[in-house]
Design a protein around this motif. Structure first.
Motif, PDB file in Angstrom:
ATOM      1  N   ASP A   1       0.795  -1.228   0.000  1.00 55.93           N
ATOM      2  CA  ASP A   1       0.000   0.000   0.000  1.00 55.93           C
ATOM      3  C   ASP A   1       0.828   1.278   0.000  1.00 55.93           C
ATOM      4  OD1 ASP A   1      -2.404  -1.350  -0.021  1.00 55.93           O
ATOM      5  OD2 ASP A   1      -2.528  -1.472   2.156  1.00 55.93           O
ATOM      6  N   GLY A   2       2.116   1.205   0.259  1.00 55.93           N
ATOM      7  CA  GLY A   2       2.911   2.424   0.267  1.00 55.93           C
ATOM      8  C   GLY A   2       4.360   2.169   0.607  1.00 55.93           C
ATOM      9  N   GLY A   3       5.220   3.074   0.157  1.00 58.52           N
ATOM     10  CA  GLY A   3       6.647   2.968   0.428  1.00 58.52           C
ATOM     11  C   GLY A   3       7.417   2.464  -0.779  1.00 58.52           C
ATOM     12  N   ASP A   4       8.744   2.548  -0.682  1.00 58.84           N
ATOM     13  CA  ASP A   4       9.627   2.130  -1.768  1.00 58.84           C
ATOM     14  C   ASP A   4      10.302   0.816  -1.430  1.00 58.84           C
ATOM     15  OD1 ASP A   4       9.115   4.437  -3.263  1.00 58.84           O
ATOM     16  OD2 ASP A   4      10.627   5.576  -2.131  1.00 58.84           O
ATOM     17  N   TYR A   5      10.319  -0.088  -2.401  1.00 64.16           N
ATOM     18  CA  TYR A   5      11.024  -1.362  -2.242  1.00 64.16           C
ATOM     19  C   TYR A   5      12.523  -1.049  -2.205  1.00 64.16           C
ATOM     20  CZ  TYR A   5      11.105  -6.480  -2.656  1.00 64.16           C
ATOM     21  OH  TYR A   5      11.243  -7.829  -2.405  1.00 64.16           O
ATOM     22  N   PRO A   6      13.265  -1.592  -1.238  1.00 68.30           N
ATOM     23  CA  PRO A   6      14.693  -1.264  -1.148  1.00 68.30           C
ATOM     24  C   PRO A   6      15.476  -1.720  -2.381  1.00 68.30           C
ATOM     25  CG  PRO A   6      14.144  -3.069   0.325  1.00 68.30           C
ATOM     26  CD  PRO A   6      12.847  -2.528  -0.179  1.00 68.30           C
ATOM     27  N   ASP A   7      16.392  -0.886  -2.833  1.00 66.88           N
ATOM     28  CA  ASP A   7      17.228  -1.226  -3.985  1.00 66.88           C
ATOM     29  C   ASP A   7      18.193  -2.359  -3.639  1.00 66.88           C
ATOM     30  OD1 ASP A   7      16.029   0.764  -5.488  1.00 66.88           O
ATOM     31  OD2 ASP A   7      17.517   2.277  -4.890  1.00 66.88           O
ATOM     32  N   ASP A   8      18.359  -3.279  -4.586  1.00 63.73           N
ATOM     33  CA  ASP A   8      19.326  -4.377  -4.461  1.00 63.73           C
ATOM     34  C   ASP A   8      19.108  -5.233  -3.218  1.00 63.73           C
ATOM     35  OD1 ASP A   8      20.602  -3.431  -6.782  1.00 63.73           O
ATOM     36  OD2 ASP A   8      21.758  -1.992  -5.588  1.00 63.73           O
ATOM     37  N   ARG A   9      17.893  -5.243  -2.729  1.00 66.60           N
ATOM     38  CA  ARG A   9      17.557  -6.069  -1.567  1.00 66.60           C
ATOM     39  C   ARG A   9      16.207  -6.738  -1.828  1.00 66.60           C
ATOM     40  NH1 ARG A   9      21.219  -7.406   2.106  1.00 66.60           N
ATOM     41  NH2 ARG A   9      19.912  -7.043   3.939  1.00 66.60           N
ATOM     42  N   ALA A  10      15.871  -7.711  -1.013  1.00 64.76           N
ATOM     43  CA  ALA A  10      14.584  -8.403  -1.125  1.00 64.76           C
ATOM     44  C   ALA A  10      13.857  -8.305   0.208  1.00 64.76           C
ATOM     45  CB  ALA A  10      14.796  -9.866  -1.501  1.00 64.76           C
ATOM     46  N   LEU A  11      12.539  -8.326   0.139  1.00 64.26           N
ATOM     47  CA  LEU A  11      11.713  -8.381   1.343  1.00 64.26           C
ATOM     48  C   LEU A  11      11.082  -9.769   1.408  1.00 64.26           C
ATOM     49  CD1 LEU A  11       9.955  -4.887   1.371  1.00 64.26           C
ATOM     50  CD2 LEU A  11      12.060  -5.612   2.518  1.00 64.26           C
ATOM     51  N   GLN A  12      11.374 -10.479   2.496  1.00 62.98           N
ATOM     52  CA  GLN A  12      10.939 -11.874   2.629  1.00 62.98           C
ATOM     53  C   GLN A  12       9.852 -11.994   3.682  1.00 62.98           C
ATOM     54  OE1 GLN A  12      14.161 -14.550   2.435  1.00 62.98           O
ATOM     55  NE2 GLN A  12      12.947 -16.403   2.717  1.00 62.98           N
ATOM     56  N   ILE A  13       8.865 -12.841   3.385  1.00 61.85           N
ATOM     57  CA  ILE A  13       7.728 -13.060   4.277  1.00 61.85           C
ATOM     58  C   ILE A  13       7.985 -14.315   5.103  1.00 61.85           C
ATOM     59  CG2 ILE A  13       5.215 -13.280   4.396  1.00 61.85           C
ATOM     60  CD1 ILE A  13       5.255 -12.472   1.345  1.00 61.85           C
ATOM     61  N   TRP A  14       7.712 -14.216   6.402  1.00 58.22           N
ATOM     62  CA  TRP A  14       7.877 -15.346   7.313  1.00 58.22           C
ATOM     63  C   TRP A  14       6.614 -15.505   8.156  1.00 58.22           C
ATOM     64  CZ3 TRP A  14      12.762 -17.586   6.844  1.00 58.22           C
ATOM     65  CH2 TRP A  14      13.738 -16.781   6.230  1.00 58.22           C
TER      66      TRP A  14
END
Length: 235
Positions: A150-163
């Protein structure tokens, strides 16, 4: 529908989307389909279109109570030998539509539709100092875990992982990666992991591109929240 020419599944991805909605894909094909679904917005539209289409096929079908012996067999399959109270009182109406509509029957017997007492679960995930705003959603009907961006910027050269951290456990279990540049990430969960979602905590960690190399969070945990049946105000 997308009409894509290239496919790895018999009948094409569009046909696979129809089978997915009905819960008819074999497990191996379902895994391949869900891996692509989280990254392919056209495929997500196919799924939405088939859901809308199939839902219209039973709109005008009047409920018909099944014979008692059929009802008992279905109850035993869904709940075991012990009869349920409120859920059982609703089952004749559900099964009436199932008897009249083969699509609803297929969805029920293949597990696409779970018992009525299985609620959808939600968790709001916010990181104010980064401007990140996400909503996690578990759908027991389809066996999919979703994260809406819903908002914000995905970090460059990184991944966001769901746990997910199951209730009473300490070790996080990986669900998958949040898709970069997509508003909705949708990931199908195998049965063993899906069974541990109710009562679990969901967390988002920042990881190297491609995800954690160890199977556990290696970067900072940006947000976490308890999955709850209460519908959030952001819906």
């Amino acid at each position: 529908m997308t009409g894509r020419d290239e496919t790895d599944l018999p009948g094409g991805w569009e046909a696979a989307a129809a089978e997915y909605v009905l819960g008819l894909l074999p497990e191996a094909e379902a895994r391949a389909f869900h891996a692509r679904l989280g990254q392919d917005r056209d495929l997500q539209r196919d799924v939405e279109a088939w859901q809308d289409y199939f839902s219209t096929l039973t709109d005008e079908i009047a409920p018909v109570a099944p014979p008692p012996q059929v009802l008992r067999r279905i109850e035993a399959r869904l709940y075991g030998r012990r009869r349920r109270g409120f859920g059982s009182s609703l089952l004749p109406y559900l099964l009436g539509a199932v008897t009249a509509g083969a699509l609803a029957w297929a969805a029920l017997t293949t597990g696409l539709v779970g018992p009525a007492e299985d609620p959808h679960l939600y968790a709001e995930l916010r990181v104010p100092d980064r401007g990140l705003d996400m909503l996690a959603h578990w759908s027991p009907e389809t066996g999919t875990f979703m994260v809406r961006w819903d908002g914000g910027d995905y970090p460059d050269d990184r991944a966001l992982q769901i746990w997910v951290i199951p209730e009473g456990a300490e070790t996080p279990l990986s669900v998958g990666l949040i898709a970069r540049g997509e508003g909705l990430t949708s990931i199908w969960l195998p049965e063993d992991l899906a069974a541990q979602v109710p009562g679990a905590t969901v967390a988002i960690s920042e990881e190297p591109e491609g995800g954690s190399p160890t199977g556990l969070p290696t970067g900072p945990v940006l947000a976490s929240g308890l999955l709850d049946a209460r519908i959030p105000a952001s819906l």
